[in-house]
Motif scaffolding. Structure first.
Motif, mmCIF file in Angstrom:
data_model
loop_
_atom_site.group_PDB
_atom_site.id
_atom_site.type_symbol
_atom_site.label_atom_id
_atom_site.label_comp_id
_atom_site.label_asym_id
_atom_site.label_seq_id
_atom_site.Cartn_x
_atom_site.Cartn_y
_atom_site.Cartn_z
ATOM 1 N N ARG A 48 0.857 -1.192 0.000
ATOM 2 C CA ARG A 48 0.000 0.000 0.000
ATOM 3 C C ARG A 48 0.893 1.243 0.000
ATOM 4 O O ARG A 48 1.849 1.327 0.783
ATOM 5 C CB ARG A 48 -0.926 0.007 1.216
ATOM 6 N N TYR A 50 1.656 5.280 0.483
ATOM 7 C CA TYR A 50 1.202 6.383 1.337
ATOM 8 C C TYR A 50 1.851 7.718 0.969
ATOM 9 O O TYR A 50 1.729 8.690 1.707
ATOM 10 C CB TYR A 50 1.491 6.058 2.801
ATOM 11 N N ASN A 73 -2.769 2.252 -4.642
ATOM 12 C CA ASN A 73 -2.726 3.696 -4.471
ATOM 13 C C ASN A 73 -4.134 4.285 -4.528
ATOM 14 O O ASN A 73 -4.332 5.440 -4.924
ATOM 15 C CB ASN A 73 -1.829 4.375 -5.505
ATOM 16 N N ASP A 131 0.935 10.151 4.006
ATOM 17 C CA ASP A 131 -0.164 9.725 4.871
ATOM 18 C C ASP A 131 0.320 8.740 5.928
ATOM 19 O O ASP A 131 1.391 8.130 5.806
ATOM 20 C CB ASP A 131 -1.269 9.075 4.027
ATOM 21 N N ARG A 133 0.748 5.418 7.778
ATOM 22 C CA ARG A 133 0.836 4.048 7.279
ATOM 23 C C ARG A 133 -0.053 3.110 8.081
ATOM 24 O O ARG A 133 -0.142 3.202 9.304
ATOM 25 C CB ARG A 133 2.302 3.592 7.350
ATOM 26 N N GLU A 134 -0.703 2.186 7.371
ATOM 27 C CA GLU A 134 -1.569 1.195 8.006
ATOM 28 C C GLU A 134 -0.771 -0.052 8.370
ATOM 29 O O GLU A 134 0.238 -0.364 7.723
ATOM 30 C CB GLU A 134 -2.700 0.810 7.051
ATOM 31 N N ALA A 137 0.160 -2.574 5.505
ATOM 32 C CA ALA A 137 0.873 -1.994 4.356
ATOM 33 C C ALA A 137 1.566 -3.023 3.479
ATOM 34 O O ALA A 137 1.613 -2.873 2.252
ATOM 35 C CB ALA A 137 1.895 -0.967 4.849
#
Length: 230
Positions: A48, A50, A73, A131, A133-134, A137
């Protein structure tokens, strides 16, 4: 995996998924190769994005030869998230291609590099955001309505991109080969003057449908051994 996919296509794989009851997971329309004629087939390497390429570099550390980097994205149209250096580094990591739910840039350089890259298209500006980060990711990537993980295999060609659970790939490819062989035979017979309507006994289908409106052409094809829809 690319060798197994060599004489097949994403339409054949899609039809095989439908025939076998395997979830049909296609990338959104518009995702295509930077360079025409490129094909990809390999285990998904999800990531993912960011706003920074660092997440790609981290993902490459877990790449196995032949993996396909699947970049989430968010389908954004206001930035390109991958360019020449990220793709060059992907090649050094053994990645066989990239599929981007978003945009790319550095098109001439990507063409020269030659590694297959699929995206919505090109766009000059890169990210100007960063952004949060999860945790997922490097575990999963969203791609349109689908969630892609390393348990999936990616197939891509000039018709688009598909994601198939690795557990179903062997049966899906075997079914795709059978559909291909049937369609090739039908095409030869059409060229010899044997119409598709005659091959599929279309008149009988219309007669039965008149008596049973629920009877579908797909059911009929399976009964007579034809292929055109799936």
């Amino acid at each position: 995996m690319l060798k197994a996919f060599a004489e097949l296509s994403t339409p054949l794989v899609a039809d095989a998924c439908v025939r076998g009851g395997v979830p049909l997971r296609a990338a959104p329309p518009g995702i295509g190769a930077v360079t025409g004629g490129r094909r990809i087939a390999g285990r998904a390497l999800p990531v993912r994005h960011y706003g920074s390429v660092d997440v790609f570099l981290e993902a490459y550390g877990g790449a196995a030869p032949g993996d396909v980097l699947v970049i989430d994205n968010g389908g954004r149209q206001d930035e390109a998230c991958v360019g020449d250096l990220a793709v060059l580094e992907a090649r050094t990591a053994g990645v066989s291609g990239l599929v981007v739910w978003g945009l790319h840039r550095d098109t001439p350089e990507l063409v020269e590099i030659g590694l297959p890259v699929f995206s919505y298209g090109s766009y000059p500006p890169g990210p100007v955001r960063l952004d949060e980060r999860e945790p997922e990711a490097l575990v999963s990537a969203r791609f349109g309505p689908h969630l892609v993980t390393s348990d999936d295999v990616v197939f891509g060609d000039e018709d688009g991109v598909l994601f198939v659970a690795a557990a179903h790939v062997d049966e899906v490819l075997a079914t795709a080969r059978r559909i291909r062989d049937t369609e090739r035979e039908q095409a030869v017979r059409i060229g010899q003057g044997d119409t598709l309507r005659r091959q599929t006994d279309f008149a009988a289908y219309l007669e039965r449908r008149a008596a049973d409106p629920a009877y579908s052409f797909r059911q009929h094809l399976r009964r007579v051994g034809g292929a055109i829809e799936e």
